[in-house]
Design a protein around this motif. Sequence first.
Motif, PDB file in Angstrom:
ATOM      1  N   SER A   1       1.821   6.576   0.506  1.00 25.38           N
ATOM      2  CA  SER A   1       0.873   5.665  -0.136  1.00 25.38           C
ATOM      3  C   SER A   1       0.989   5.726  -1.660  1.00 25.38           C
TER       4      SER A   1
ATOM      5  N   TYR B   1      -7.545  -6.543   0.053  1.00 24.73           N
ATOM      6  CA  TYR B   1      -6.828  -5.806   1.089  1.00 24.73           C
ATOM      7  C   TYR B   1      -6.317  -6.850   2.068  1.00 24.73           C
TER       8      TYR B   1
ATOM      9  N   GLU C   1      -3.669   5.014  -4.070  1.00 16.28           N
ATOM     10  CA  GLU C   1      -4.590   5.864  -4.818  1.00 16.28           C
ATOM     11  C   GLU C   1      -4.108   6.110  -6.242  1.00 16.28           C
TER      12      GLU C   1
ATOM     13  N   ALA D   1      -1.255  -4.187   3.300  1.00 17.84           N
ATOM     14  CA  ALA D   1      -1.151  -3.121   4.289  1.00 17.84           C
ATOM     15  C   ALA D   1      -0.359  -3.553   5.518  1.00 17.84           C
TER      16      ALA D   1
ATOM     17  N   GLU E   1       0.812  -1.216   0.000  1.00 20.59           N
ATOM     18  CA  GLU E   1       0.000   0.000   0.000  1.00 20.59           C
ATOM     19  C   GLU E   1       0.847   1.269   0.000  1.00 20.59           C
ATOM     20  N   SER E   2       2.014   1.200   0.644  1.00 19.25           N
ATOM     21  CA  SER E   2       2.866   2.380   0.693  1.00 19.25           C
ATOM     22  C   SER E   2       4.334   2.004   0.556  1.00 19.25           C
TER      23      SER E   2
ATOM     24  N   ASP F   1      -6.955  -1.230   8.807  1.00 21.36           N
ATOM     25  CA  ASP F   1      -7.596   0.076   8.876  1.00 21.36           C
ATOM     26  C   ASP F   1      -8.878  -0.023   8.059  1.00 21.36           C
TER      27      ASP F   1
ATOM     28  N   LEU G   1     -11.595   1.823   7.742  1.00 20.98           N
ATOM     29  CA  LEU G   1     -12.055   2.992   6.992  1.00 20.98           C
ATOM     30  C   LEU G   1     -11.239   3.181   5.717  1.00 20.98           C
ATOM     31  N   ARG G   2      -9.925   3.020   5.839  1.00 19.87           N
ATOM     32  CA  ARG G   2      -9.085   3.163   4.643  1.00 19.87           C
ATOM     33  C   ARG G   2      -9.371   2.043   3.651  1.00 19.87           C
TER      34      ARG G   2
ATOM     35  N   HIS H   1     -12.123   0.567   3.123  1.00 22.42           N
ATOM     36  CA  HIS H   1     -13.379   0.881   2.435  1.00 22.42           C
ATOM     37  C   HIS H   1     -13.170   1.942   1.360  1.00 22.42           C
ATOM     38  N   ARG H   2     -12.333   2.938   1.663  1.00 18.14           N
ATOM     39  CA  ARG H   2     -12.062   3.980   0.661  1.00 18.14           C
ATOM     40  C   ARG H   2     -11.338   3.404  -0.557  1.00 18.14           C
ATOM     41  N   LEU H   3     -10.370   2.541  -0.305  1.00 19.17           N
ATOM     42  CA  LEU H   3      -9.634   1.935  -1.411  1.00 19.17           C
ATOM     43  C   LEU H   3     -10.535   1.004  -2.215  1.00 19.17           C
TER      44      LEU H   3
END
Length: 207
Positions: free
Chosen positions: A67, A104, A70, A85, A61-62, A89, A91-92, A94-96
């Motif tokens: 990161s 994930y 995105e 990852a 992821e990073s 996380d 929330l993250r 879900h965003r990804l």
Amino acid sequence: MLSSEWPARIFLADEHPIFLAGLKACLAEQPDIQVVGEVNSSAQLVQLVETAAPHVAVVGESFNGVSVAEGLLSALPAHRVILVAEEADALRAHRLLAMGARGYVLKQSPGSVVLKAIRAVLRGGSFFDAIEAPRTPSRNGRGPVLTQREQEVLRLIALGFSIREAAERIGITTKSAETYKARASSKLSIDSRQKIVQYAITRGWFQ
């Protein structure tokens, strides 16, 4: 896996060479999987993935605390990407997911989990490792009630199947599947595949 394309082409990218070596060794034991590229730098990551044309890209992821998720998902929306990852996380994740990630996975998970994620994505589904599903509050403590058929259709769509494929798996007509999807979407007030997948996470359908 796609039966017409064997072995599955997998691209690996992570800033830790030892992690990459271990993952590559794990995948090398699978006769139906071929690692077609690897890199431990974020430099030209998008170009390298695009050139390798893998069925699935497993990417950290990073890199160096920055990161790359995105940028990769935005640049290559048609590619199936599993992100690795350092820590869970929700929330993250879900965003990804909303951006198009298909998986994930936590770096501390065993290689068998990454392999399970790869196979799920190759089948057209998604995989999320150790992500606790958030609870959606409602006035009476319960969410909208879906029928069994509505749940079946929505779950298959969340897993990446088309309406036609979902209908074939359940044994109903495409028109009926479209009706069940429309009813479920109306009940849940959702209007996109990304939101359907997010709902699927809240229900634990990927576990």
